[in-house]
Write a protein that holds these residues in place. Structure first.
Motif, PDB file in Angstrom:
ATOM      1  N   ALA A  96       4.479  44.347  62.501  1.00  0.00           N
ATOM      2  CA  ALA A  96       3.510  43.692  61.631  1.00  0.00           C
ATOM      3  C   ALA A  96       4.183  43.231  60.342  1.00  0.00           C
ATOM      4  O   ALA A  96       5.134  43.842  59.855  1.00  0.00           O
ATOM      5  N   ASN A  97       3.663  42.133  59.806  1.00  0.00           N
ATOM      6  CA  ASN A  97       4.193  41.563  58.573  1.00  0.00           C
ATOM      7  C   ASN A  97       3.843  42.481  57.396  1.00  0.00           C
ATOM      8  O   ASN A  97       2.673  42.649  57.052  1.00  0.00           O
ATOM      9  N   ILE A  98       4.864  43.097  56.786  1.00  0.00           N
ATOM     10  CA  ILE A  98       4.641  44.091  55.738  1.00  0.00           C
ATOM     11  C   ILE A  98       4.015  43.465  54.492  1.00  0.00           C
ATOM     12  O   ILE A  98       3.145  44.077  53.845  1.00  0.00           O
ATOM     13  N   ASN A  99       4.421  42.259  54.135  1.00  0.00           N
ATOM     14  CA  ASN A  99       3.826  41.597  52.969  1.00  0.00           C
ATOM     15  C   ASN A  99       2.335  41.406  53.152  1.00  0.00           C
ATOM     16  O   ASN A  99       1.545  41.578  52.211  1.00  0.00           O
ATOM     17  N   MET A 100       1.918  41.055  54.377  1.00  0.00           N
ATOM     18  CA  MET A 100       0.499  40.895  54.668  1.00  0.00           C
ATOM     19  C   MET A 100      -0.227  42.217  54.495  1.00  0.00           C
ATOM     20  O   MET A 100      -1.286  42.295  53.851  1.00  0.00           O
ATOM     21  N   LEU A 101       0.337  43.298  55.052  1.00  0.00           N
ATOM     22  CA  LEU A 101      -0.317  44.606  54.968  1.00  0.00           C
ATOM     23  C   LEU A 101      -0.362  45.130  53.539  1.00  0.00           C
ATOM     24  O   LEU A 101      -1.342  45.765  53.135  1.00  0.00           O
ATOM     25  N   GLN A 102       0.689  44.849  52.773  1.00  0.00           N
ATOM     26  CA  GLN A 102       0.749  45.357  51.407  1.00  0.00           C
ATOM     27  C   GLN A 102      -0.361  44.754  50.538  1.00  0.00           C
ATOM     28  O   GLN A 102      -0.884  45.400  49.623  1.00  0.00           O
ATOM     29  N   LYS A 103      -0.745  43.532  50.855  1.00  0.00           N
ATOM     30  CA  LYS A 103      -1.752  42.837  50.049  1.00  0.00           C
ATOM     31  C   LYS A 103      -3.183  43.100  50.515  1.00  0.00           C
ATOM     32  O   LYS A 103      -4.136  42.855  49.767  1.00  0.00           O
ATOM     33  N   ALA A 104      -3.358  43.585  51.739  1.00  0.00           N
ATOM     34  CA  ALA A 104      -4.696  43.705  52.318  1.00  0.00           C
ATOM     35  C   ALA A 104      -5.358  45.022  51.920  1.00  0.00           C
ATOM     36  O   ALA A 104      -4.685  46.024  51.661  1.00  0.00           O
ATOM     37  N   ASP A 105      -6.693  45.032  51.894  1.00  0.00           N
ATOM     38  CA  ASP A 105      -7.409  46.267  51.593  1.00  0.00           C
ATOM     39  C   ASP A 105      -7.552  47.104  52.861  1.00  0.00           C
ATOM     40  O   ASP A 105      -7.399  46.593  53.979  1.00  0.00           O
ATOM     41  N   PRO A 106      -7.844  48.412  52.730  1.00  0.00           N
ATOM     42  CA  PRO A 106      -7.894  49.305  53.893  1.00  0.00           C
ATOM     43  C   PRO A 106      -8.880  48.872  54.975  1.00  0.00           C
ATOM     44  O   PRO A 106      -8.599  49.030  56.167  1.00  0.00           O
ATOM     45  N   THR A 107     -10.020  48.329  54.585  1.00  0.00           N
ATOM     46  CA  THR A 107     -11.005  47.907  55.595  1.00  0.00           C
ATOM     47  C   THR A 107     -10.451  46.760  56.433  1.00  0.00           C
ATOM     48  O   THR A 107     -10.563  46.762  57.666  1.00  0.00           O
TER      49      THR A 107
END
Length: 275
Positions: free
Chosen positions: A75-86
């Protein structure tokens, strides 16, 4: 091979190329430099799976990565770092649903590991039925513990089925990456091929895949063998045997079963139609 992408979402760039040649659908993950997957890529994988399911000319699916360095780095880490838990929860839910769809599609799925296959990339590969790797082209592993998370796209479940509980825990808590030969020795990879180039490797995998297409193989039987194994693995033995009998009953009534039995008696090569 002509690229066909009409059924892939069009609001973003093409991240999954879909091509068909001689009964084999080739999915190529394409998001340089590491072919990491975003929600958009997973949606396109989902669409490609459905397209291959409904394509009567397709008997086998091959998944690979663009380039010669990465199959997929997860998974794209930059995407995950910016997204909220939900959002991340629903992202993982959709990814799980997509890989289950791949796993339960009654067509043989082969992951062609052309380069590094780590994290969610390995999780995609483990949802395939067979994994074939290019020797020396990269590493394989589930290093998510270094990010403070677990392999959340089926990694804890599918790796455990492949190597056993204790070995799977060891590999995931250590977070070490293996070379493809080590992975083959553990049963994570089915075959490791020698090839001087990524293109040569893919040609070898496609030639291997084509042996499972019509008229060479009874593809209706191949699909039901897969269904019996993938679905039956979660059932108690008695229920698994019941599923096996029902699928066998379907095959006994198929044209391919008649052709296979007749060819055996007549001492000739069978010509299967997938029906």
């Amino acid at each position: 091979m002509a690229t066909l992408s009409a059924d892939v979402p069009t609001e973003t760039q093409t991240l999954v190329h879909y091509e068909v040649s001689d009964g084999v659908a080739l999915f190529t993950l394409d998001d340089p430099p590491a072919n990491t997957y975003t929600h958009e890529m997973m949606r396109q994988i989902d669409a490609a799976i459905l397209r291959a399911r409904f394509d009567a000319t397709v008997d086998v699916i091959v998944i690979t990565g663009k380039g010669d360095k990465f199959f997929c780095a997860g998974a794209n880490i930059n995407m995950l770092q910016k997204a909220d838990p939900t959002w991340k929860y629903y992202f993982c839910l959709h990814a799980n649903e997509t890989l289950l769809k791949l796993e339960h599609t009654p067509k043989l799925v082969i992951a062609a590991l052309n380069g590094h296959t780590v994290g969610g990339g390995l999780e995609i590969a483990m949802a395939a039925d067979l994994r074939i790797a290019r020797r020396g082209a990269g590493k394989i592993g589930l290093p998510e513990v270094a990010l403070g998370v677990l392999p959340g796209t089926g990694g804890t479940q599918r790796l455990t089925k492949l190597v056993g509980t204790s070995k799977a825990i060891e590999l995931m808590v250590q977070g070490n990456n293996l070379d493809f030969d080590q992975a083959a020795a553990m049963g994570i990879v089915n075959q490791v091929l020698d090839s001087e180039s990524r293109d040569g490797f893919l040609e070898q995998v496609m030639a291997y895949a084509k042996q499972f297409t019509r008229p060479n193989k009874a593809t209706f039987a191949v699909g039901n063998i897969k269904r019996s194994c993938q679905s039956g693995a979660e059932l108690p033995l008695e229920q698994g045997l019941a599923l096996e009998r029902e699928l066998q009953a379907l095959l006994f009534n198929s044209s391919d079963a008649k052709e296979g039995l007749n060819a055996y008696v007549e001492k000739r090569t069978p010509h299967f139609t997938g029906k």
